[in-house]
Design a protein around this motif. Structure first.
Motif, short mmCIF file in Angstrom:
data_model
loop_
_atom_site.label_atom_id
_atom_site.label_comp_id
_atom_site.label_asym_id
_atom_site.label_seq_id
_atom_site.Cartn_x
_atom_site.Cartn_y
_atom_site.Cartn_z
N MET A 209 -4.86 -60.56 32.50
CA MET A 209 -5.63 -61.46 31.47
C MET A 209 -4.84 -61.34 30.03
O MET A 209 -4.42 -62.48 29.16
CB MET A 209 -6.87 -61.14 31.23
CG MET A 209 -7.81 -62.14 30.25
SD MET A 209 -7.61 -63.85 31.03
CE MET A 209 -8.93 -63.65 32.38
N SER A 212 -1.60 -63.19 30.24
CA SER A 212 -1.94 -65.00 30.23
C SER A 212 -2.57 -65.31 28.65
O SER A 212 -2.05 -66.52 28.39
CB SER A 212 -3.24 -65.08 31.20
OG SER A 212 -2.77 -64.61 32.48
N PRO A 218 -2.07 -69.14 32.97
CA PRO A 218 -2.35 -68.07 34.09
C PRO A 218 -1.16 -67.36 34.51
O PRO A 218 -0.24 -67.95 34.90
CB PRO A 218 -3.16 -68.69 35.04
CG PRO A 218 -3.49 -70.01 34.20
CD PRO A 218 -2.36 -70.37 33.28
N ASP A 220 -0.32 -64.23 36.96
CA ASP A 220 -0.86 -63.09 37.72
C ASP A 220 0.12 -61.97 37.95
O ASP A 220 1.37 -62.18 37.78
CB ASP A 220 -0.85 -63.62 39.39
CG ASP A 220 -1.82 -64.77 39.59
OD1 ASP A 220 -2.91 -64.98 38.37
OD2 ASP A 220 -1.74 -65.79 40.17
N ASP A 235 -5.33 -60.96 39.47
CA ASP A 235 -4.80 -62.22 39.18
C ASP A 235 -5.55 -62.93 38.15
O ASP A 235 -6.92 -62.40 37.83
CB ASP A 235 -4.98 -63.19 40.47
CG ASP A 235 -4.20 -62.47 41.55
OD1 ASP A 235 -3.24 -62.05 41.31
OD2 ASP A 235 -4.37 -62.89 42.66
N THR A 236 -5.26 -63.88 37.34
CA THR A 236 -6.06 -64.61 36.04
C THR A 236 -6.73 -65.65 36.75
O THR A 236 -5.97 -66.49 37.42
CB THR A 236 -4.91 -64.99 34.95
OG1 THR A 236 -4.46 -63.79 34.51
CG2 THR A 236 -5.72 -65.66 33.98
N SER A 237 -7.86 -65.93 36.32
CA SER A 237 -8.66 -66.76 36.67
C SER A 237 -8.52 -68.05 35.43
O SER A 237 -8.83 -67.64 34.35
CB SER A 237 -10.19 -66.78 36.62
OG SER A 237 -11.05 -67.72 36.62
N PRO A 238 -8.07 -69.47 36.09
CA PRO A 238 -7.89 -70.42 35.03
C PRO A 238 -9.33 -71.02 34.49
O PRO A 238 -9.31 -71.14 33.29
CB PRO A 238 -7.62 -71.61 35.83
CG PRO A 238 -6.87 -71.04 37.00
CD PRO A 238 -7.59 -69.66 37.23
N LEU A 241 -10.05 -68.05 31.69
CA LEU A 241 -8.82 -68.13 30.68
C LEU A 241 -9.24 -69.17 29.83
O LEU A 241 -8.70 -69.13 28.30
CB LEU A 241 -7.63 -68.38 31.36
CG LEU A 241 -6.14 -68.29 30.36
CD1 LEU A 241 -6.13 -67.15 29.49
CD2 LEU A 241 -5.00 -68.60 31.23
#
Length: 403
Positions: A209, A212, A218, A220, A235-238, A241
């Motif tokens: 995060m 990102s 985003p 990951d 992993d980054t959540s859109p 974010l």
């Protein structure tokens, strides 16, 4: 995107099960940092974490027919307990998929609410993939731990409680993993007090995060490794974010050493048991990761307290060594009667308390007729340890210090 009204509605819903956790001034932490620091103690929440807020709000927002199918969640532990308690409240079945590395205390916590636990994967993301597939196969409703607007609204209720106790703080420090917590809090903060800064704190071993946020897109990561298992998200959540880019002022990183220091600091100075993820905001404070004017009014969110006892014992042991309250020595002795007694007499006169001792006469690097004695000592600080080492040198002992 949700609004402040959604968070206010969530606050009404979660009041059925959520405790308004203590909010208090931290004089020692304030003196240490130069800020006016307040602690929001979600580590004392029912289930030991803020996650109950979002999980309950999500399940409460489902229709009766959706709830009747039962729910599935993936979690390293805290979201799992929140979903399990909410499911128990509504009388519906719940299956929680947890990483195989999840501490036993969190697994047992979930089971105590009557939920079924399935261990799968080595981290949250692997458990998540299994849980999503499980929910599809069994026609159950999947409750996401952070990338869900009703979950985000539930987490945002913390901000309302902060403003009830502290009018217009200069900054609020929030742990960041998947981003659901900081998304809800930041939205509420900027709606109520736009000038208040919202600063996220992530673990350097799980920096997705942060990366990102800096890149504004985003990103990951390939793996995560941190003692802050509650924010160990790869992993980054859109979804989150988008909120973070709109409402969060900055995100900083703290490493495991700094997190461990904060856990020990909170235990010793504040008499609070806080897990790694819950301690990152304090880690950022005591390790000068935050740049604010002296005397700024800062709220540090302690997001959870479900730390594994084994991990806590390791942190305490290492903390005692780092603070010179314990030392480990390996002393070479002549292997004959009375040698060990003479050594312990010297340590006794130095007022060093022996808490562990081992005797080895078979190591291949020993000369015949010698022995290694490994000794753990309780000491009274750095100067005391220097005195002990000087005394051993004076009596002709050869030794090495273990770190």
């Amino acid at each position: 995107m949700i609004t402040l009204k959604d968070i206010e509605l969530a606050h009404e819903r979660v009041a059925k099960v959520v405790s308004k956790t203590p909010f208090s001034y931290a004089p020692k932490l304030s003196k240490t940092t130069g800020y006016e620091v307040y602690l929001k103690k979600e580590n004392l929440q029912n289930t030991g974490s803020f996650k109950l807020r979002g999980a309950f709000n999500k399940i409460a927002s489902l229709s009766n027919s959706e709830r009747a199918k039962g729910v599935v969640a993936a979690s390293a532990g805290n979201h799992a307990q929140g979903v399990a308690l909410a499911a128990e409240y509504f009388g519906i079945p719940a299956t929680i998929v947890m990483p195989e590395t999840t501490p036993l205390t969190k697994v047992d916590g979930v089971k105590s609410y009557g939920a079924e636990v399935v261990l799968s994967g080595m981290n949250y993301d692997e458990a998540y993939a299994y849980a999503v597939e499980y929910a599809k196969k069994n026609n159950r409703f999947f409750v996401h731990p952070f990338a869900d607007e009703q979950v985000i609204a539930g987490q945002g209720t913390i901000a309302l409680e902060i403003f009830d106790k502290c009018e217009k703080p200069d900054a609020i420090l929030v742990p960041v993993g998947g981003g659901g917590l900081i998304s809800g809090i930041a939205l509420a903060v900027k709606a109520i007090s736009p000038e208040t800064k919202v600063i996220g704190v992530a673990a350097s071993g799980a920096p997705a995060m942060k990366l990102s946020f800096d890149a504004k897109t985003p990103i990951d990561t390939t793996s995560v490794r941190t003692i802050a298992d509650g924010i160990a998200v790869r992993d980054t959540s859109p979804v989150t974010l988008e909120y973070i880019l709109k409402f969060v002022d900055n995100i900083v990183l703290v490493d495991d050493e700094e997190i461990a220091n904060a856990i020990l600091y909170l235990l010793e100075k504040q008499k609070l048991v806080v897990e790694g993820a819950g301690a990152v905001s304090v880690a950022a404070l005591i390790h000068n990761k935050i740049s604010l004017p002296k005397g700024a009014k800062v709220v540090s969110l302690l997001s959870g307290g479900n730390i594994d006892v084994t991990m806590l014992s390791v942190i305490i042991e290492k903390g005692l060594l780092k603070s010179y309250r314990k030392m480990k020595l390996v002393v070479t002795l002549v292997d004959k009667p009375g040698s060990l007694m003479k050594l312990t007499e010297i340590l006794k006169n130095a007022q060093a308390n022996i808490v562990q001792i081992g005797y080895d006469r078979t190591s291949l690097d020993l000369k015949f007729g010698d022995a290694y004695v490994s000794i753990g000592l309780e000491t009274k600080g750095k100067s005391h340890q220097e005195e002990i080492k000087k005394l051993l040198h004076t009596h002709g002992y050869r030794f090495e210090e273990e770190h």
